[in-house]
Design an enzyme around this catalytic site. Sequence first.
Site, mmCIF file in Angstrom:
data_model
loop_
_atom_site.group_PDB
_atom_site.id
_atom_site.type_symbol
_atom_site.label_atom_id
_atom_site.label_comp_id
_atom_site.label_asym_id
_atom_site.label_seq_id
_atom_site.Cartn_x
_atom_site.Cartn_y
_atom_site.Cartn_z
ATOM 1 N N SER A 201 -18.336 -55.720 110.589
ATOM 2 C CA SER A 201 -19.753 -56.117 109.860
ATOM 3 C C SER A 201 -19.606 -57.207 108.878
ATOM 4 O O SER A 201 -18.899 -58.112 108.574
ATOM 5 C CB SER A 201 -20.640 -54.973 109.791
ATOM 6 O OG SER A 201 -22.031 -55.626 109.915
ATOM 7 N N ASP A 359 -25.976 -56.794 120.233
ATOM 8 C CA ASP A 359 -25.615 -57.013 118.694
ATOM 9 C C ASP A 359 -26.295 -58.431 118.345
ATOM 10 O O ASP A 359 -25.869 -59.368 118.964
ATOM 11 C CB ASP A 359 -24.160 -56.747 118.489
ATOM 12 C CG ASP A 359 -23.903 -56.861 117.004
ATOM 13 O OD1 ASP A 359 -24.762 -57.323 116.077
ATOM 14 O OD2 ASP A 359 -22.609 -56.868 116.681
ATOM 15 N N HIS A 389 -24.249 -52.726 117.824
ATOM 16 C CA HIS A 389 -23.519 -52.867 116.385
ATOM 17 C C HIS A 389 -23.700 -51.603 115.404
ATOM 18 O O HIS A 389 -24.630 -50.867 115.611
ATOM 19 C CB HIS A 389 -24.679 -53.863 115.558
ATOM 20 C CG HIS A 389 -23.846 -54.324 114.403
ATOM 21 N ND1 HIS A 389 -23.092 -55.462 114.070
ATOM 22 C CD2 HIS A 389 -23.982 -53.913 112.885
ATOM 23 C CE1 HIS A 389 -22.727 -55.453 112.931
ATOM 24 N NE2 HIS A 389 -23.050 -54.638 112.228
#
Length: 419
Positions: A201, A359, A389
Site C-alpha cells: 500500500s 481495490d 485492499h
Amino acid sequence: MMRLWPVVVTVLLTAAVARYVYIPLPDTIQEPWKLMMVAAGLRTSMHLASLKDWLGCDHYVKSVGPSPSSESADGATKAGSDGGGVVPGVKVSDITLAGIPVRVYEPPAGGEGHLRRGLMYFHGGDWAFGSAERRSSDALNRMVSDELNTVVASVEYRRYPEVHFPVPYLDCLAAAKHFLSTEVLAKYAIDPERVAVSGASSGGNLAAAVAQEISIDDGVSVKFSVQALIYPALQALDFNTPSYLQNQDVPVLYRPLMVRFWLQYLGADPSLQPQWLVNNHSSSHHPAITPELRARSDWAVLLPPKYRRNHKPLVVERGSQGPAKEAPGLLDVRASPLLAGPEVLAKCPRAYVLTCENDVLRDDGFMYARRLQDAGVTVTNDHYEDGFHGCFSFIVWPVEFDVGKRAVRGYLTWLQNNL
Ligand SMILES: *[C@@H]1O[C@H](CO)[C@@H](O)[C@H](O)[C@H]1NC(C)=O
C-alpha cells in the site's frame, strides 16, 4: 405477554447490528461476512477516534494506530508466541540504520560463511498508521526471514501527523542506502546480489520510489536486485480511474479515504477533498501537468482493454488552483512513482506487482506494471480476482482471510524463485 419482551428486544438488537454491519460487496469477495465485520470494526474505531480527536483528547491517527509504548523486540516475540504464524527460530532486534529505527529479523544461523538474502520492508498504513511491530507485518517478516533464509529490515519511518512528504520517503531512502552499504551487508552476512525492497500500500509507494532513486544514484554501488510491490499507491493525479470508481465503496480502503490520505501525505489542506475527488486538482488548464506527465498515468492507454471498457477519462477543463498552490508534491516522482520517465524505469530492478480486483489502487498497480514492462523491466503481476485492499495483512488470528494467505504464499514463492 411479558415473556415476549426478551424475544422482541433480541430481534430488534440483531436487526440493528445486522444493519450496522451489512454492506453490499462485490460477488467476487469470498468471505463477505468476515469482511463486513472487519469493516464495521474499523468504522467503529475510526468513529471513536474522531470523537476523541474532536473532544481534544488525541489526534485520530494516534487513537487508531498502535499505542506509543509499543512492544520491544523481545516483547513481540513473547506476545507473538500465542498467535499464529510465529517462527521461533528467527532472531529479532531493534536497531537504527542512519538514525532511523529498524526492526531486523535474522533467520536461524546457516553454516559458517554462508550468505543470506536481504529484504528491506516498508509497512503500509497510509503514511499515517501501522508500524513495523504490528502483528501482521511482524508475522510476514518472520515468515520471509525463516522460509527464505532472509535478513529482513523493517523500517519505522516517521509518519503523519508528525511529518508529511517528503520525510517518510527520505527516512526510507536513508535506511535503504545504509542497508545496502558494504559494512551492513557484511555484518549480517547478506549476499549483495540478492537484496529486495518491498512494501504494501503506502509502503509499496515508498518501496517503488526508493527503488527508483537507488537505481539512478551512481553513488550507491550495491543496488536492489528485485522490488516487490503489494497493491501500491502510485499516483494522485486521477481519482477517477476505473478501479477507483468500481471499488469506491469496498472496504477497507474507500475512495474518499484514500484521497484524504494523499492530502495528508502531501501536506495539503484536507478541505480540498471534494475538489480532488472530481479531479479538479489536475484539470487540463494547469501548465505544470504536461501532456507527457499525463501520458504516464493515462489509464485509457495503459490498462488492458477489458478494464477500460465502460469508462471514460475524467479530465476537467478548469478546476481548482492546481498543484503549485494546493500540493507542490503532487507532481514529484518521489511521491508518485508512476510519473517517472521511461529512462528511470528502465534502470529499475525486476518487479513483482500484486493487485486486487476489489481495490481502488488496482489500476495504479496495473499501470506501473505495464510501464515498467514497456521500459524493458521483467514484471510479474499477480492479480487476485477475489482480493481486496488490505487482504495481505489479514493472515493472523483473529482476522484471517483465505485470499490473504494465498496472496502471501504467492509473494513468498515469487521471492523464492527471483531473489
Ligand atoms: C470543480 O471545479 C469547477 C470549475 O471551477 C467548479 O465549478 C466545481 O464546483 C468544482 N467542484 C468541486 C467539488 O469543488
